[in-house]
Design an enzyme around this catalytic site. Structure first.
Site, short mmCIF file in Angstrom:
data_model
loop_
_atom_site.label_atom_id
_atom_site.label_comp_id
_atom_site.label_asym_id
_atom_site.label_seq_id
_atom_site.Cartn_x
_atom_site.Cartn_y
_atom_site.Cartn_z
N LEU A 459 -38.09 -77.12 -73.63
CA LEU A 459 -38.42 -78.53 -73.85
C LEU A 459 -39.62 -78.71 -74.75
O LEU A 459 -39.70 -79.70 -75.48
CB LEU A 459 -38.64 -79.23 -72.51
CG LEU A 459 -37.43 -79.25 -71.57
CD1 LEU A 459 -37.72 -80.09 -70.34
CD2 LEU A 459 -36.18 -79.76 -72.29
N ASP A 460 -40.56 -77.78 -74.74
CA ASP A 460 -41.67 -77.87 -75.69
C ASP A 460 -41.13 -77.85 -77.12
O ASP A 460 -41.58 -78.61 -77.99
CB ASP A 460 -42.65 -76.72 -75.50
CG ASP A 460 -43.70 -77.03 -74.45
OD1 ASP A 460 -43.96 -78.21 -74.20
OD2 ASP A 460 -44.26 -76.08 -73.87
N VAL A 461 -40.16 -76.96 -77.38
CA VAL A 461 -39.58 -76.87 -78.73
C VAL A 461 -38.74 -78.11 -79.03
O VAL A 461 -38.92 -78.77 -80.06
CB VAL A 461 -38.75 -75.59 -78.88
CG1 VAL A 461 -37.95 -75.60 -80.18
CG2 VAL A 461 -39.66 -74.36 -78.84
#
Length: 600
Positions: A459-461
């Site tokens: 999710l960070d990416v």
């Protein structure tokens, strides 16, 4: 100079129309995001795959006073043998990174690469229109899923090709934890004192508590957390209410893993980002100064001021830089401490370089009034101010959108957060907590396996990609309306984009998860092979464990079954024949992945 305003659009793509054709995996998210940005859908063409034609996606955008824009979306180079989500995950190293927690490669049971590719496609279309608005000619866009996959693993790839080895062990293990009732939960803290206090409250062995902190802390970087089994045993000995009290008293946080059905019941179908026009410009403002944009660098001449930490905001700014913008990073006195995070290349963290190479840096102490004035002065000359500070921090510092608008009415103010204030009971807005809270931990694993958030920073990416998409939408809206814009994106929005097909299945009362064994690669004598999703059911009779990977692929190929070798050593991608010339080295010697789009 702003694009001539002939209408009063509310959304950046108002008065434009789009058409799509090709595989829904590659085009469905594109179509939804274009609609959410204001474009009208033309009558859909048939699927290229269904018609036996080229299985690539085609998107066209017309109207709004722009020259027609188009995009072609493909899985990979036709000669690579990568034909779908499963084979791209296998070849780019996603299966290897996701599988580190379990000790062997395994596929994500969600269409992660296709989703990332779709968001990158919308980015490219928005960037092309923005370039046109700023005087560049029209360009045709090409996006490949294999390059999206390489981008997703770029930090892990950079670390694998660094001058030195990892400073922490890459071995199986990690959360989630289990309570005495059998409830799965995630634990989160960024503070070693809170970590220690939590485990002391549960009477954990002191040596296990100490040994566990470093792998827990580094799991964001390594995608595994081989901490002592004793810590799992401790949580299994305590009921969930006791664990919650220990977390509350220590300053740590726990989040019970939610199911996709639970998330489907509360999901409201919101867009993954929001855009709010600010003050109308007087016409005296000047922005977009400097280099002249081109079809290949549509953001040339724009300045992005980035105050980002870790992955989400730095990746968003990195992509804006690849599109031509000048990126100025705001770093604390002494510089970003992550610059020195091992492993390094020429003394600089390889992971840090993957997201921050080519950026300028200015050291500012945001706690000091004088330095905050300096930041406002920088914002006065910027086109975008982008940050991912903790909720409420910008307002507390007097650096929120409404604080900076008087300084620069033309500013696009972008906040990439965890939750976007959309959930009242939200825990800490970090990757793994958002995965746990939104059902991603269930979605990434097929039926029959215990839910577990991936330790790859999914999710960070994907949140970073959404952040870039939102900024580009804001910049285009500024050009079309003559107003500054506030844009907000979040990890929650990324999670909902990723799990949308599963949430639809859950909402309809069906099984939201993929079938048992879905995207499990097959072992060979010297590695692994991954069949395509279409070929996987037919590979079940074959035992390939005594064959080399090369021979196993030949056997499957003779039977008309598509498959590819699973990349287990990311450093080998530099010479992988499926990606000829794709992985290069930057000025520090760190591996660098190619731009995810091509403009012609």
């Amino acid at each position: 100079m702003a694009f001539p305003v002939t209408t009063q659009p509310v959304q950046p793509l108002d008065t434009l129309s789009f058409g799509t054709s090709g595989p829904p995996q590659l085009t469905e998210v594109v179509a939804r995001h274009l609609r959410l940005l204001g474009a009208d859908a033309e009558q859909a063409a048939g699927s290229g795959e269904a018609a036996g034609q080229d299985p690539s996606g085609r998107i066209t955008l017309t109207g709004g006073g722009f020259d027609p824009a188009g995009a072609a979306v493909t899985w990979a180079d036709p000669t690579s043998g990568l034909v779908d989500e499963a084979t791209v995950q296998a070849a780019t190293g996603i299966m290897a990174v996701h599988g580190r927690r379990d000790g062997s490669p395994r596929g994500l049971a969600v269409d992660y690469v296709a989703t990332a590719t779709a968001v990158l496609t919308v980015q490219g279309l928005l960037a092309g229109l923005l370039g046109q608005a700023r005087g560049a000619g029209p360009a045709h866009l090409s996006v490949r899923a294999d390059r999206a996959g390489l981008l997703a693993v770029s930090q892990y790839l950079a670390a694998a090709g660094a001058d030195e080895g990892e400073s922490t062990e890459l071995a199986p293990g990690g959360p989630p934890f289990t309570s005495a009732e059998g409830v799965l939960f995630e634990l989160e803290t960024l503070d070693p004192e809170a970590w220690a206090a939590f485990w002391r409250a549960l009477a954990a062995p002191a040596d296990a508590m100490r040994a566990g902190w470093r792998p827990f802390q580094f799991r964001y970087a390594t995608a595994c957390a081989p901490f002592p089994e004793a810590l799992h045993a401790v949580t299994r000995a305590h009921p969930l209410p006791r664990i919650r009290r220990a977390a509350a008293d220590s300053g740590a946080e726990v989040c019970v893993l939610r199911t996709l059905a639970e998330r489907a019941r509360e999901a409201d179908g919101s867009a993954p980002w929001s855009l709010r026009p600010l003050h109308r410009l007087t016409g005296q403002e000047s922005y977009g100064k400097g280099a002249v944009p081109s079809s290949a660098r549509p953001l040339a001449g724009l300045t992005v001021l980035e105050a980002g930490r870790r992955i989400q905001a730095p990746l968003a700014a990195h992509l804006l830089g690849l599109l031509g913008a000048e990126i100025i990073r705001i770093e604390p006195p002494g510089g970003d401490p992550l610059r020195g995070m091992p492993p390094t290349c020429s003394g600089t963290s390889a992971r840090w370089l993957a997201l921050n190479r080519g950026k300028k840096a200015v050291e500012i102490d945001i706690k000091a009034a004088g330095d905050r004035r300096r930041l406002r002065e920088l914002a006065a000359e910027a086109d975008v101010f982008l940050h991912n500070w903790a909720p409420g921090k910008a307002a507390h510092l007097g650096l929120d959108a409404d604080d900076l608008a008087p300084v620069n009415p033309a500013l696009v103010y972008a906040y990439t957060s965890g939750w976007a204030d959309r959930l009242q009971d939200a825990p800490m807005g970090t990757d793994f907590m958002v995965q746990a809270r939104t059902g991603v931990g269930e979605a990434v694993r097929p039926e029959g396996e215990a839910p577990a958030p991936s330790l790859m920073t999914l999710l960070d990416v994907l949140g970073g990609l959404h952040g870039t998409e939102a900024v580009l939408a804001g910049l285009l809206l500024r050009e079309r309306t003559g107003r500054g814009v506030r844009v907000d994106s979040s990890l929650l929005g990324a999670a909902d984009t990723l799990t949308r097909p599963a949430l639809r299945r859950a909402a309809a009362g069906g099984n939201a998860r993929r079938p048992a064994g879905f995207r499990h690669p097959l072992p060979t004598a010297d590695g692994w092979v991954a069949p395509s999703d279409a070929s996987a059911p037919a590979t079940s009779p074959y035992d390939l464990r005594e064959l080399s990977t090369r021979d196993a692929l030949a056997v499957l190929g003779e039977r008309g079954l598509a498959a590819t070798a699973v990349t287990t050593d990311l450093s080998a991608l530099h010479h992988d024949v499926r990606f000829p010339g794709a992985v290069s080295r930057d000025a520090h010697g760190a591996p660098a992945v190619p731009d995810p789009w091509s403009f012609v």
